[in-house]
Design a protein around this motif. Sequence first.
Motif, PDB file in Angstrom:
ATOM      1  N   PRO A 133     -17.701   6.537   5.948  1.00 50.01           N
ATOM      2  CA  PRO A 133     -17.561   6.807   7.385  1.00 50.01           C
ATOM      3  C   PRO A 133     -16.206   7.438   7.694  1.00 50.01           C
ATOM      4  N   SER A 134     -16.231   8.503   8.475  1.00 47.28           N
ATOM      5  CA  SER A 134     -14.988   9.207   8.784  1.00 47.28           C
ATOM      6  C   SER A 134     -14.008   8.306   9.522  1.00 47.28           C
ATOM      7  N   SER A 135     -14.534   7.415  10.379  1.00 47.11           N
ATOM      8  CA  SER A 135     -13.652   6.507  11.117  1.00 47.11           C
ATOM      9  C   SER A 135     -12.938   5.542  10.181  1.00 47.11           C
ATOM     10  N   LEU A 136     -13.611   5.144   9.104  1.00 46.53           N
ATOM     11  CA  LEU A 136     -13.000   4.234   8.139  1.00 46.53           C
ATOM     12  C   LEU A 136     -11.915   4.951   7.338  1.00 46.53           C
ATOM     13  N   GLU A 137     -12.183   6.205   6.963  1.00 45.59           N
ATOM     14  CA  GLU A 137     -11.165   6.985   6.257  1.00 45.59           C
ATOM     15  C   GLU A 137      -9.942   7.209   7.131  1.00 45.59           C
ATOM     16  N   ALA A 138     -10.178   7.489   8.422  1.00 42.25           N
ATOM     17  CA  ALA A 138      -9.061   7.709   9.343  1.00 42.25           C
ATOM     18  C   ALA A 138      -8.229   6.433   9.488  1.00 42.25           C
ATOM     19  N   LEU A 139      -8.903   5.300   9.576  1.00 37.94           N
ATOM     20  CA  LEU A 139      -8.194   4.033   9.686  1.00 37.94           C
ATOM     21  C   LEU A 139      -7.372   3.766   8.431  1.00 37.94           C
ATOM     22  N   CYS A 140      -7.928   4.092   7.276  1.00 36.31           N
ATOM     23  CA  CYS A 140      -7.216   3.900   6.010  1.00 36.31           C
ATOM     24  C   CYS A 140      -5.921   4.724   5.994  1.00 36.31           C
ATOM     25  N   THR A 141      -6.001   5.958   6.484  1.00 37.16           N
ATOM     26  CA  THR A 141      -4.808   6.810   6.548  1.00 37.16           C
ATOM     27  C   THR A 141      -3.762   6.209   7.479  1.00 37.16           C
ATOM     28  N   ARG A 142      -4.203   5.692   8.637  1.00 34.06           N
ATOM     29  CA  ARG A 142      -3.269   5.081   9.580  1.00 34.06           C
ATOM     30  C   ARG A 142      -2.629   3.816   8.992  1.00 34.06           C
ATOM     31  N   GLN A 181      -2.028   3.311   5.777  1.00 31.98           N
ATOM     32  CA  GLN A 181      -1.034   3.775   4.806  1.00 31.98           C
ATOM     33  C   GLN A 181       0.264   4.177   5.508  1.00 31.98           C
ATOM     34  N   GLN A 182       0.121   4.871   6.625  1.00 33.58           N
ATOM     35  CA  GLN A 182       1.308   5.293   7.365  1.00 33.58           C
ATOM     36  C   GLN A 182       2.055   4.090   7.933  1.00 33.58           C
ATOM     37  N   GLY A 183       1.306   3.136   8.511  1.00 34.23           N
ATOM     38  CA  GLY A 183       1.949   1.967   9.099  1.00 34.23           C
ATOM     39  C   GLY A 183       2.657   1.094   8.072  1.00 34.23           C
ATOM     40  N   LEU A 184       2.080   1.007   6.864  1.00 33.76           N
ATOM     41  CA  LEU A 184       2.665   0.187   5.797  1.00 33.76           C
ATOM     42  C   LEU A 184       3.624   0.974   4.915  1.00 33.76           C
ATOM     43  N   GLN A 185       3.826   2.244   5.267  1.00 31.14           N
ATOM     44  CA  GLN A 185       4.749   3.121   4.531  1.00 31.14           C
ATOM     45  C   GLN A 185       4.373   3.232   3.056  1.00 31.14           C
ATOM     46  N   VAL A 186       3.072   3.406   2.822  1.00 29.86           N
ATOM     47  CA  VAL A 186       2.579   3.690   1.472  1.00 29.86           C
ATOM     48  C   VAL A 186       2.313   5.191   1.406  1.00 29.86           C
ATOM     49  N   SER A 187       2.889   5.864   0.429  1.00 32.46           N
ATOM     50  CA  SER A 187       2.819   7.327   0.354  1.00 32.46           C
ATOM     51  C   SER A 187       2.788   7.758  -1.108  1.00 32.46           C
ATOM     52  N   PRO A 188       2.534   9.049  -1.375  1.00 34.48           N
ATOM     53  CA  PRO A 188       2.551   9.520  -2.762  1.00 34.48           C
ATOM     54  C   PRO A 188       3.877   9.235  -3.471  1.00 34.48           C
ATOM     55  N   SER A 189       4.974   9.252  -2.721  1.00 31.57           N
ATOM     56  CA  SER A 189       6.279   8.963  -3.326  1.00 31.57           C
ATOM     57  C   SER A 189       6.549   7.460  -3.416  1.00 31.57           C
ATOM     58  N   ASN A 190       5.759   6.664  -2.725  1.00 31.24           N
ATOM     59  CA  ASN A 190       5.922   5.212  -2.747  1.00 31.24           C
ATOM     60  C   ASN A 190       4.541   4.538  -2.763  1.00 31.24           C
ATOM     61  N   GLU A 227      -1.602  -5.536   9.735  1.00 29.62           N
ATOM     62  CA  GLU A 227      -1.551  -4.129  10.140  1.00 29.62           C
ATOM     63  C   GLU A 227      -2.886  -3.688  10.735  1.00 29.62           C
ATOM     64  N   ILE A 228      -3.991  -4.172  10.164  1.00 31.71           N
ATOM     65  CA  ILE A 228      -5.313  -3.860  10.720  1.00 31.71           C
ATOM     66  C   ILE A 228      -5.416  -4.417  12.139  1.00 31.71           C
ATOM     67  N   GLN A 229      -4.963  -5.656  12.347  1.00 35.00           N
ATOM     68  CA  GLN A 229      -5.019  -6.277  13.671  1.00 35.00           C
ATOM     69  C   GLN A 229      -4.182  -5.491  14.679  1.00 35.00           C
ATOM     70  N   LYS A 230      -3.050  -4.963  14.220  1.00 38.83           N
ATOM     71  CA  LYS A 230      -2.170  -4.198  15.095  1.00 38.83           C
ATOM     72  C   LYS A 230      -2.831  -2.897  15.539  1.00 38.83           C
ATOM     73  N   LEU A 231      -3.558  -2.241  14.632  1.00 33.82           N
ATOM     74  CA  LEU A 231      -4.164  -0.949  14.934  1.00 33.82           C
ATOM     75  C   LEU A 231      -5.490  -1.072  15.665  1.00 33.82           C
ATOM     76  N   GLU A 232      -6.263  -2.105  15.358  1.00 29.74           N
ATOM     77  CA  GLU A 232      -7.588  -2.281  15.965  1.00 29.74           C
ATOM     78  C   GLU A 232      -7.679  -3.693  16.530  1.00 29.74           C
ATOM     79  N   ARG A 233      -7.249  -3.860  17.781  1.00 31.36           N
ATOM     80  CA  ARG A 233      -7.147  -5.196  18.369  1.00 31.36           C
ATOM     81  C   ARG A 233      -8.505  -5.804  18.710  1.00 31.36           C
TER      82      ARG A 233
END
Length: 605
Positions: free
Chosen positions: A242-251, A253-262, A274-280
Amino acid sequence: TTNRSVAMDRRRRRIRGRRAPLAPLTRPDPALLLSLFIGLLLAAALAGAPALPGLTGGTPAFAGASRGPLLRIRKGFFHNPVRSAREVSLPQGCARERERMVSMDSAGRFARLAAARSASAAATTQPSPPAGVQIVTTEGCRFCLRTKKALEQYEIPYEELSVAGNPELLLGLMDVTGIKTVPMVFVDGRFVGDSEKTITLLEDNGGDALQSAGRESTRVLPEETLIGLRRSEDKSEGEEIPSSLEALCTRLQQGLQVSPSNPRSVNQEELLNEIQKLERDINPEEVLEQLFQYNLVGQRSSSKAGGILFTRLLPPSRKNEPLNSMFEWTGDASPAIEISKSLQSGMSRLLDRHGSDGGKTIDYKALASDDAFRNIVRLSHQLPKCDLSGLDREERMAFFINIYNVMIVHAMAVLGPPSNFAARLLFYDQVKYMIGGSIYTCNDVENGVLRGNRPSPASVAEMLPFMKAKGPFKEGDPRVSQVVDPPDARIHFALNCGAKSCPAIRVYTADSLEIGLQAAAESFCSDPSNVDVDEKANAIKLSKIFQWYRTDFGTNEELRHLLAESCKSLDESRRATLTRFLSEAEDPELRFVDYDWSLNEPDRM
């Protein structure tokens, strides 16, 4: 499946905390809908507009709602359907979402969507007659790339039609064109020629020469073949996440500061927070369950430190560990042959993007930073769970040829190339995948499986005449069941070990294995650096591959036959010369040219 259900039950038990109930759902406010309807009528009357589409038999007003943020979870699955605004129930507190949906010009958008779908369906069932230039290709074909670049150089638009994984279509095209290799170039549905002829026509008189050759041709692309090729192009590939699930996964990663360099792992508690913070308005544990189900996150393997990994941002592997052992795949794996084809198809598309000369030269640095490559690494983690027991000989060959080539590119991208001769000898025993519960190194795949459990030419025992060399699989080894018997010497034209002198990379399927191996042989032998004639010295110059694997190629007579069969696609002059030298009367000397072991990467300043 039962296994997936068991895995989900275990996952639920591991997730800490109580499950919060879903937010209560409410019906749309009738007064609000009535006021909106009256408002639209007044606006239309004041503007002098025609009646609303919903009152004239057209597309109903509020025909649907666009895909936006995740709305709700039902029965353990993400649902984000396009439904009527009268049917959509929103959780309490989602006033902004309600306003966005109400203000949307949904009638116009969905009318356009319906028109596009109708046009697509019409194109599939009743295709327009072929017009312009069509080029039939397959993935990882350097001649296809060369021809496409030539057409682009002369600013000639073309329609690309792939036969990858479609042996029936390819066989039908062979009957029409009389050739066994791609690319096949058509003009207005009439066959013009292969890569060499097309490029020659372009160099003679550009597009005019191509058009003239098309008008003179009597070999016509059948309509049913065109339908099959276009349907093949329209098929969606990959997983249905689901595109919405992929979008949430990206958000996340950004919120938890997980990136290709980290690409760090996270613990379960911080991920749930973090999930609770993004989707109340939704249950974070349900979301986490779905992230695991679609393998967008995974439990770090037990042999490593604990934690949860984002599977498209995995830490680099170590040389002494399987490249696909970073996390545990949730649920069942896809069938083995599908995994192999999917991995190699994805890698071939990457090579088209980051490679040149049909995959013989690869920009590994750019490839490693590509999101598509990270997804291939993620999908390779299905292999430990795949079942190889039901594969027949052709399926086993196609599977392991594809896996070998993927494993080499994977290793070159994340571990880097071997720096010297000694490191190169160790490299092919260090690079490994976990497949079906067993570990396979590159040497295991090539010499153990595909060569019929024969010793490597580079093994110490093989180099010393007083020692008896043996294959990598000993008696009682479960991997013996995967040995290909009898082996096919043409695998050496299909395996790419990462050196400049290696064959180009392409995708192999069981159904079209014979066609694929023959095409690989013809492609390899048509290169003068691999097979050539020195008339003055009465010698045939061959790649070192023919010397190292001489036992695989058989007797002199068998080698002559293989070369003759593999050189049929050469131009008439070269083919006649080679055929003459291959005749027994000539008795030519065989000379083996030096192998270029440098990395198949573009030269850098």
